[in-house]
Design a protein around this motif. Structure first.
Motif, PDB file in Angstrom:
ATOM      1  N   PRO A  24       0.814  -1.206   0.000  1.00  0.00           N
ATOM      2  CA  PRO A  24       0.000   0.000   0.000  1.00  0.00           C
ATOM      3  C   PRO A  24       0.850   1.259   0.000  1.00  0.00           C
ATOM      4  O   PRO A  24       1.976   1.281   0.457  1.00  0.00           O
ATOM      5  CB  PRO A  24      -0.805  -0.119   1.300  1.00  0.00           C
ATOM      6  CG  PRO A  24      -0.020  -1.052   2.160  1.00  0.00           C
ATOM      7  CD  PRO A  24       0.647  -2.004   1.227  1.00  0.00           C
ATOM      8  N   LEU A  30      -3.754   3.613   6.303  1.00  0.00           N
ATOM      9  CA  LEU A  30      -4.374   2.297   6.205  1.00  0.00           C
ATOM     10  C   LEU A  30      -4.305   1.511   7.503  1.00  0.00           C
ATOM     11  O   LEU A  30      -5.070   0.575   7.700  1.00  0.00           O
ATOM     12  CB  LEU A  30      -3.703   1.494   5.090  1.00  0.00           C
ATOM     13  CG  LEU A  30      -3.839   2.063   3.682  1.00  0.00           C
ATOM     14  CD1 LEU A  30      -2.976   1.261   2.707  1.00  0.00           C
ATOM     15  CD2 LEU A  30      -5.284   2.068   3.228  1.00  0.00           C
ATOM     16  N   TRP A  69      -8.183  -4.111   1.510  1.00  0.00           N
ATOM     17  CA  TRP A  69      -7.690  -3.368   2.684  1.00  0.00           C
ATOM     18  C   TRP A  69      -8.084  -4.070   3.980  1.00  0.00           C
ATOM     19  O   TRP A  69      -7.246  -4.249   4.881  1.00  0.00           O
ATOM     20  CB  TRP A  69      -8.261  -1.947   2.659  1.00  0.00           C
ATOM     21  CG  TRP A  69      -8.144  -1.222   3.964  1.00  0.00           C
ATOM     22  CD1 TRP A  69      -6.990  -0.892   4.615  1.00  0.00           C
ATOM     23  CD2 TRP A  69      -9.211  -0.759   4.794  1.00  0.00           C
ATOM     24  NE1 TRP A  69      -7.278  -0.240   5.792  1.00  0.00           N
ATOM     25  CE2 TRP A  69      -8.641  -0.144   5.918  1.00  0.00           C
ATOM     26  CE3 TRP A  69     -10.605  -0.787   4.666  1.00  0.00           C
ATOM     27  CZ2 TRP A  69      -9.409   0.431   6.933  1.00  0.00           C
ATOM     28  CZ3 TRP A  69     -11.370  -0.214   5.672  1.00  0.00           C
ATOM     29  CH2 TRP A  69     -10.774   0.378   6.781  1.00  0.00           C
ATOM     30  N   VAL A 300      -7.196   3.951   0.634  1.00  0.00           N
ATOM     31  CA  VAL A 300      -7.654   2.619   0.221  1.00  0.00           C
ATOM     32  C   VAL A 300      -7.782   2.554  -1.299  1.00  0.00           C
ATOM     33  O   VAL A 300      -7.330   1.584  -1.932  1.00  0.00           O
ATOM     34  CB  VAL A 300      -8.999   2.278   0.895  1.00  0.00           C
ATOM     35  CG1 VAL A 300      -9.603   1.013   0.282  1.00  0.00           C
ATOM     36  CG2 VAL A 300      -8.816   2.100   2.396  1.00  0.00           C
ATOM     37  N   TYR A 304      -5.361   0.046  -3.334  1.00  0.00           N
ATOM     38  CA  TYR A 304      -6.000  -1.200  -3.731  1.00  0.00           C
ATOM     39  C   TYR A 304      -6.958  -1.082  -4.916  1.00  0.00           C
ATOM     40  O   TYR A 304      -7.507  -2.082  -5.372  1.00  0.00           O
ATOM     41  CB  TYR A 304      -6.753  -1.791  -2.539  1.00  0.00           C
ATOM     42  CG  TYR A 304      -5.859  -2.123  -1.381  1.00  0.00           C
ATOM     43  CD1 TYR A 304      -4.983  -3.208  -1.443  1.00  0.00           C
ATOM     44  CD2 TYR A 304      -5.862  -1.342  -0.228  1.00  0.00           C
ATOM     45  CE1 TYR A 304      -4.152  -3.514  -0.383  1.00  0.00           C
ATOM     46  CE2 TYR A 304      -5.030  -1.642   0.838  1.00  0.00           C
ATOM     47  CZ  TYR A 304      -4.177  -2.727   0.759  1.00  0.00           C
ATOM     48  OH  TYR A 304      -3.347  -3.025   1.802  1.00  0.00           O
TER      49      TYR A 304
END
Length: 403
Positions: A24, A30, A69, A300, A304
């Motif tokens: 990430p 996160l 996530w 996020v 992702y």
């Protein structure tokens, strides 16, 4: 308002395993790595997706990013990875019922429904089978009283509480609601709103306009007659563009307010800035800004997702609903089944709603005792600036929910 109600949508989808993507981009936002492992837990995602009227397929992309996530940083559900089972209704009640049945056939333990114009059809098989369903929003009286149905928005906040507050603040005597004419919205605007407006001492008028109406000047002519009041617009962005421009065309220069789904980049391009500037917007979650929940959401999507528009309130609504469902399931014990999932959701303590701009939620039936499916009180408001962008979002009416 729960404009989980306001959307419409290609065919029912297939199972989607959640695999970990590249590292990430924003570890701080996160959270620490906490990988899920073991046998996957099936969670359903139902969306209207893409139809002739509009395109909500972003909801599937957001759910896919969110589950990655959650599996990488939040331990999935009870330490086990989440596996998505998706289905698309295209805004068709028959396909909505099919989607509900597919969730049961696929043995999901719970379902998240971000925004749907056919929510009642989706919910019927789920409620009959006692499969818990978390909606972004509801207005159906039957679903608001169902013991396995939950919603992460206050059904009375946007369409009733906010225009009443604006009318009182500006010493106005009338509220006119310009509403997209879909069945899921009607209980709120036809049954609940008139009673609340009358109790507040306000004259209330409802203008229902079919989705896809490009020129609303004929319907909006009567807004300019009589004493000025507040015009409150409820719909998706294309509907609201027509409404805002129609109000301008008929010469209305009074107060305009709207739900957050009304204001997107498309709205900012199509509606003059003098119409948008100063407009008060009701929201169940932020759509922009730099508050911590927005920083998390954007992180996020960056880590992702691929090409997901962070300004889409429809996408954000799915994130809030899905991540809220998973947050409510954090206390699930033993075998994870629809029954144990429902018990965990009802037993959860009050928690912050992921992506919700500081709103907290609790699903013990006491947020609104007359509508026990409601898990939240109040919502968010913001005022648009000269570019039609939201300024700071403010939490309004989000009082603690008792044990």
């Amino acid at each position: 308002m729960p404009v989980a109600l306001l959307t419409f949508t290609a065919a029912c989808g297939s199972d989607s395993d959640s695999t970990t993507p590249n590292p990430p981009a924003n570890t701080d936002a996160l959270g620490p790595v906490n990988k899920a492992a073991g046998t996957p837990v099936k969670i359903g995602i139902i969306s209207d997706g893409q139809s002739v009227a509009l395109d909500n397929s972003i909801q599937f992309d957001v759910a896919d990013a969110a589950v990655k996530w959650l599996n990488e940083h939040r331990g999935g559900i009870a330490g086990r990875p989440i596996q998505l089972v998706t289905c698309e209704t295209q805004g068709d009640p028959g396909k909505g019922t099919d989607c509900g049945n597919q969730m049961i056939e696929q043995d999901v333990v719970a379902v998240a429904i971000g925004e749907s114009g056919v929510g009642d059809a989706v919910a019927k098989p789920l409620t009959d089978a006692d499969v818990p369903a978390m909606f972004y929003g509801l207005t159906s009286p039957a679903l608001l009283s169902d013991p396995t149905t939950f919603t992460v928005s206050d059904p009375n906040f946007a369409i009733q509480q906010l225009p009443i507050a604006i009318a009182k603040r500006e010493h106005l005597k009338k509220v006119t609601s310009v509403v997209i004419d879909v069945p899921a919205v009607l209980p709120s605007v036809q049954e609940t709103a008139p009673k609340l407006m009358k109790a507040a001492g306000l004259e209330y008028s409802l203008i229902r306009v079919p989705p896809g109406t490009a020129d609303m000047t004929a319907q909006l002519q009567r807004v300019t007659s009589g004493t000025p009041g507040v015009v409150f617009v409820v719909g998706n962005d294309s509907f609201c563009i027509s409404a805002f421009n129609g109000l301008r065309a008929v010469g209305y220069d009074g107060s305009i307010s709207a739900v957050s789904q009304c204001v997107t980049d498309a709205t900012r391009k199509a509606v003059p800035s003098d119409v948008l500037k100063g407009m008060t917007i009701a929201a169940s979650m932020p759509s922009g800004g730099d508050d911590p929940s927005t920083v998390l959401y954007n992180a996020v999507l960056e880590a992702y997702g691929k090409g997901i528009d962070p300004s889409s309130s429809v996408g954000r609504g799915m994130f809030v609903t899905f991540a809220g469902l998973v947050t409510a399931l954090e206390g699930v014990k033993g075998d994870i089944t629809p029954a144990s999932a429902t018990a965990a959701i009802k037993a959860m303590p009050e928690k912050e709603l992921p992506g919700g701009g500081g709103l907290t939620f609790r699903c013990n039936g006491k947020a609104s005792p007359e509508t026990p499916a409601v898990c939240i009180r109040g919502g968010l408001t913001t005022t648009l600036d000269g570019d039609g962008q939201p300024t700071a979002f403010k939490v309004l009416g989000n009082s603690p929910i008792p044990d």
